[in-house]
Design a protein around this motif. Structure first.
Motif, PDB file in Angstrom:
ATOM      1  N   CYS A 178       0.764  -1.326  -0.080  1.00  0.00           N
ATOM      2  CA  CYS A 178      -0.011  -0.509   0.540  1.00  0.00           C
ATOM      3  C   CYS A 178       0.699   0.745   0.129  1.00  0.00           C
ATOM      4  O   CYS A 178       2.016   1.457   1.376  1.00  0.00           O
ATOM      5  N   PRO A 179       0.524   2.269  -1.278  1.00  0.00           N
ATOM      6  CA  PRO A 179       1.423   3.320  -1.216  1.00  0.00           C
ATOM      7  C   PRO A 179       0.838   4.189   0.269  1.00  0.00           C
ATOM      8  O   PRO A 179       1.694   4.922   0.430  1.00  0.00           O
ATOM      9  N   ASN A 180      -0.424   3.984   0.772  1.00  0.00           N
ATOM     10  CA  ASN A 180      -0.202   5.163   1.402  1.00  0.00           C
ATOM     11  C   ASN A 180      -0.617   4.517   3.143  1.00  0.00           C
ATOM     12  O   ASN A 180      -1.229   4.976   4.367  1.00  0.00           O
ATOM     13  N   CYS A 226      -3.740   1.165   4.278  1.00  0.00           N
ATOM     14  CA  CYS A 226      -4.771   2.300   4.345  1.00  0.00           C
ATOM     15  C   CYS A 226      -6.106   1.180   4.007  1.00  0.00           C
ATOM     16  O   CYS A 226      -6.841   2.224   4.668  1.00  0.00           O
ATOM     17  N   GLU A 227      -5.973   0.388   3.309  1.00  0.00           N
ATOM     18  CA  GLU A 227      -7.923  -0.552   2.659  1.00  0.00           C
ATOM     19  C   GLU A 227      -8.331  -0.294   1.810  1.00  0.00           C
ATOM     20  O   GLU A 227      -9.674  -0.623   2.061  1.00  0.00           O
ATOM     21  N   GLU A 228      -8.137   1.205   1.505  1.00  0.00           N
ATOM     22  CA  GLU A 228      -9.305   1.975   0.464  1.00  0.00           C
ATOM     23  C   GLU A 228      -8.486   2.251  -0.723  1.00  0.00           C
ATOM     24  O   GLU A 228      -9.770   3.005  -1.390  1.00  0.00           O
ATOM     25  N   CYS A 229      -7.315   1.939  -0.868  1.00  0.00           N
ATOM     26  CA  CYS A 229      -6.543   2.810  -2.264  1.00  0.00           C
ATOM     27  C   CYS A 229      -6.501   1.761  -3.127  1.00  0.00           C
ATOM     28  O   CYS A 229      -7.114   0.227  -3.038  1.00  0.00           O
ATOM     29  N   CYS A 278      -4.811  -1.799  -2.756  1.00  0.00           N
ATOM     30  CA  CYS A 278      -5.291  -2.333  -1.871  1.00  0.00           C
ATOM     31  C   CYS A 278      -6.896  -3.154  -2.087  1.00  0.00           C
ATOM     32  O   CYS A 278      -6.762  -4.343  -1.539  1.00  0.00           O
TER      33      CYS A 278
HETATM   34 ZN   LIG Z   1      -4.058   1.247   0.383  1.00  0.00          ZN
END
Ligand SMILES: [Zn+2]
Length: 342
Positions: free
Chosen positions: A53-55, A61-64, A67
């Motif tokens: 995950c880059p964030n 982040c589980e959202e990008c 992910c």
């Molecule tokens: Zn992510």
């Protein structure tokens, strides 16, 4: 988000992983060991997301987009192998490694294997995978083995992995997992109160013994409300609790078609009856309701609430006595007489 429920449900696993992430000391190979329903696969996905995950802040982040693709299974550098219905062979692992070395299509060079039911892979397959991870070419590769039966894995495999042991489920989690697997909410609730193992709850609630014990208990509760002796007469008439299985059951097609469990043992049945009774009277003593009209109706009864403390004690003592050499019919009489005094 899953990382929040991981923190809540598996705080130790959560903390170990978080510490490793913060100190950048993640292992190349993990073995997640625990019971079904303990969210090992979800944790493996979270760890995979976190690796790429880059964030990420601590965890992914589980959202990008990255992910999301890891979760959906479209992230190219993640391979999930499930040994549930088949044995994972060495050739398959070698093939995958070959493909893995060539691809690396994603932005990050990290490659991840998740192997579910790793205990069903051949030892050769797992060994070649772990050996690969120890070589320089495997530097950016992480393997997460998941197993509900770690004792079936060779010690040489286990010793190559960082083992994370997932805690058994709480009654609440066991219940929701059983419901997710098709058990009716009331039975998932009852069985989870005295067994905190999803597999056993699933087998038990489908068993003839449990269903018979529950039918007897519900009949008893319906009959005994105005007068406990009516409940006793009902149980005596049914007879199943204190005698061997009824003959008519043997001819019934319905019984034949059910998954057969070992011969109905009256002590087993009696014990289950008391387990269910203890859950009921514990709830009655606290006035605790669940999502079932029949159960709630009786839990709310002033009669049952008033005898609940005594019932919990009498039934718990009765449960101890079952396995000693007692006459079950006599034991049942004694318990009800004791309760009727209240
Ligand atoms: Zn992510």
């Amino acid at each position: 988000m899953f990382k929040d429920s991981l923190k809540e449900q598996q705080p130790i696993v959560y903390q170990i992983l978080l510490n490793s992430l913060k100190s950048s000391q993640l292992a190349h190979a993990y073995l997640f060991s625990g019971q079904r329903g303990s969210k090992m696969k979800e944790t493996a996905i979270l760890l995979a997301q976190t690796l790429v995950c880059p964030n990420r802040e601590g965890f992914a982040c589980e959202e990008c987009d990255v992910c999301r693709r890891v979760k959906e299974g479209t992230y190219v550098d993640l391979i999930v192998i499930n040994g549930k219905d088949r044995t994972i062979k060495k050739e398959e692992i070698l093939d995958l490694q070959h493909q893995f070395i060539q691809t690396g299509l994603e932005m990050y060079s990290k490659k991840i294997y998740i192997i579910e039911h790793a205990d069903r892979a051949t030892p050769e397959a797992l060994n070649s995978l772990l050996k690969f991870l120890e070589e320089p070419s495997g530097e950016d590769t992480t393997a997460i083995l998941i197993s509900e039966n770690t004792d079936r894995l060779l010690p040489t495999i286990i010793s190559r992995c960082q083992v994370l042991t997932f805690a058994s489920l709480s009654a609440k989690l066991c219940e929701s997992e059983a419901i997710a697997n098709g058990v009716s909410p009331l039975h998932a609730y009852i069985a989870s109160q005295f067994i905190k193992d999803v597999d056993i709850v699933l087998t038990l609630t489908q068993s003839e013994s449990y269903q018979t014990a529950f039918d007897l208990f519900s009949g008893f509760i319906d009959e005994a409300k105005p007068n406990l002796y009516h409940g006793l007469v009902y149980l005596q008439k049914e007879g199943t609790l204190t005698k061997a299985s009824k003959d008519k059951d043997k001819d019934s097609d319905e019984v034949k078609n059910k998954k057969k469990i070992p011969e109905k043992d009256p002590k087993e049945l009696f014990s289950l009856f008391l387990d269910i009774a203890q859950v009921f009277f514990k709830d009655a003593s606290q006035g605790k309701t669940v999502g079932d009209t029949w159960w709630n109706h009786h839990i709310a009864s002033a009669r049952y609430q008033s005898i609940a403390p005594a019932a919990m004690r009498v039934f718990s003592e009765g449960k101890d006595k079952i396995w000693r050499n007692v006459n079950l019919s006599l034991l049942l009489d004694q318990m009800i007489i004791e309760l009727a005094k209240r």
